[in-house]
Design an enzyme around this catalytic site. Structure first.
Site, PDB file in Angstrom:
ATOM      1  N   TYR A  53      35.607  20.481 -32.835  1.00  0.00           N
ATOM      2  CA  TYR A  53      36.182  19.355 -32.104  1.00  0.00           C
ATOM      3  C   TYR A  53      37.597  19.691 -31.626  1.00  0.00           C
ATOM      4  CZ  TYR A  53      32.354  16.344 -33.744  1.00  0.00           C
ATOM      5  OH  TYR A  53      31.135  15.783 -33.998  1.00  0.00           O
ATOM      6  N   PRO A 218      25.818   5.782 -31.687  1.00  0.00           N
ATOM      7  CA  PRO A 218      25.153   4.498 -31.906  1.00  0.00           C
ATOM      8  C   PRO A 218      25.087   3.615 -30.664  1.00  0.00           C
ATOM      9  CG  PRO A 218      27.339   4.485 -32.889  1.00  0.00           C
ATOM     10  CD  PRO A 218      27.058   5.893 -32.489  1.00  0.00           C
ATOM     11  N   GLY A 221      26.040   6.753 -25.764  1.00  0.00           N
ATOM     12  CA  GLY A 221      26.934   7.154 -24.688  1.00  0.00           C
ATOM     13  C   GLY A 221      27.506   5.989 -23.905  1.00  0.00           C
ATOM     14  N   LEU A 223      25.834   3.201 -23.203  1.00  0.00           N
ATOM     15  CA  LEU A 223      24.766   2.441 -22.557  1.00  0.00           C
ATOM     16  C   LEU A 223      24.517   1.099 -23.241  1.00  0.00           C
ATOM     17  CD1 LEU A 223      22.789   2.994 -20.178  1.00  0.00           C
ATOM     18  CD2 LEU A 223      21.098   3.642 -21.899  1.00  0.00           C
ATOM     19  N   LEU A 224      24.748   1.047 -24.558  1.00  0.00           N
ATOM     20  CA  LEU A 224      24.481  -0.173 -25.323  1.00  0.00           C
ATOM     21  C   LEU A 224      25.750  -0.984 -25.574  1.00  0.00           C
ATOM     22  CD1 LEU A 224      22.055   1.436 -27.935  1.00  0.00           C
ATOM     23  CD2 LEU A 224      21.424   0.041 -25.948  1.00  0.00           C
ATOM     24  N   GLY A 225      26.822  -0.643 -24.876  1.00  0.00           N
ATOM     25  CA  GLY A 225      28.099  -1.303 -25.108  1.00  0.00           C
ATOM     26  C   GLY A 225      28.464  -2.348 -24.076  1.00  0.00           C
TER      27      GLY A 225
END
Length: 331
Positions: A53, A218, A221, A223-225
């Site tokens: 990272y 979760p 990317g 998409l579910l936010g």
């Protein structure tokens, strides 16, 4: 904050995991330190990182940011269960890997552990994770290297990431046959409402072998936010994988149905996506990777949500899981 044991171990970890991938590339060091302090204050004791990272010529930077935070004292290291990973190319110039500077040979594992300890400014790693399978290195060699590191006190537990179910089984069967280490105790996998293939074999394998499941991405990317709602309101537009997915009319309709369902229940999409994972069998806790303190606070709210049966049923209708194997692909 609720706590649970990590897989079959006695180690107690928070049900939210602080992901640090944005520390360095997207979040500067002072803000990263503030987020980590806020996470501890909220009771989050499980922090996840990886040696790569920081990426490119800055890989290792994220571990260094965490190490500088530990060095401030105040019980920061003692309160934190730190997890990092090994596998990626750590060549100093960011170019092609020099032989034995990546993957899971005994040589690279030993080198990588010492380098991570130095960057993290600590004497041990609580959970050391294999970031990917290494098809060229037998598990007998991998476990021999791990046994030495455990005996030296440099690492305490070992987990996997992005492993298929059969590799979880293979790794732990060989560990059991050799004796010594207790084998893998966790699996970090891609798992969310929109990506449920892990339910076929990875999560059942993890449960059978006593591994805690740590879902990454979760929100898939972003998409579910609440991505469509944000577009309509003139906020941040979808990018990357989320933007590509929304180009498909059927996929966009599915996300719109999701946002409408969540709105009907008076909840926020991102919080529901996290809370749903906390209802799933075998899940220890999802990784949340905030870029800002505000995003962390939103994730913390999710840990306090109780989703109704009506909402859970509606989510399954929009995002049906594949079902267990072999029934998912056979009779």
């Amino acid at each position: 904050m609720e706590y649970t044991q990590l897989g079959r171990t006695g180690l107690k970890v928070s049900r939210l995991v602080l992901g640090t991938m944005n520390f360095g590339p997207q979040t500067d060091e002072p803000d990263s330190h503030a987020i980590m302090d806020a996470a501890l204050d909220a009771g989050i004791n499980f922090f996840d990182t990886a040696n790569v990272y920081g990426w490119g010529e800055n890989k290792g930077r994220t571990e260094s940011i965490i190490g500088n935070w530990f060095a401030q004292g105040g019980g920061r290291r003692e309160k934190t269960v730190i997890a990092t990973k090994v596998y990626g190319n750590m060549a100093a110039d960011g170019g092609p890997a020099w032989p034995n500077h990546d993957k899971l040979s005994a040589v690279n594992i030993r080198r990588a552990v010492d380098a991570s300890l130095k960057r993290l400014r600590t004497d041990h790693i609580d959970l050391y994770q294999f970031h990917h399978i290494d098809r060229a290195t037998p598990f007998e060699e991998i476990w021999q290297a791990i046994d030495v590191l455990v005996q030296q006190g440099k690492i305490l537990y070992v987990g996997s990431s992005n492993f298929p179910g059969y590799k979880i089984a293979q790794a732990n069967e060989i560990a059991a046959r050799r004796g010594g280490t207790i084998g893998l105790v966790s699996e970090q996998c891609l798992y969310n409402l929109a990506e449920r293939r892990a339910e076929m074999e990875v999560i059942p394998a993890a449960q059978d072998y006593g591994l805690g499941v740590i879902p990454w991405s979760p929100l898939h990317g972003g998409l579910l936010g609440g991505v469509i709602k944000k577009e309509v309101e003139g906020g941040r537009r979808a990018s990357g994988r989320a933007a590509d997915t929304l180009k498909d009319p059927a996929a966009r309709a599915r996300i719109q149905a999701y946002e409408d369902l969540v709105d009907k229940h008076g909840l926020e999409p991102g919080e529901v996506a996290l809370a749903w994972l906390l209802t799933r069998p075998g899940v220890t806790g999802p990784i949340v990777g905030p870029r800002t303190a505000e995003q962390l606070q939103s994730a913390i709210k999710a840990a306090e949500l109780e989703l109704s049966e009506e909402l859970l049923t509606g989510l399954d209708e929009i995002f049906p899981g594949p079902g267990p194997s072999p029934e998912a692909f056979a009779w």
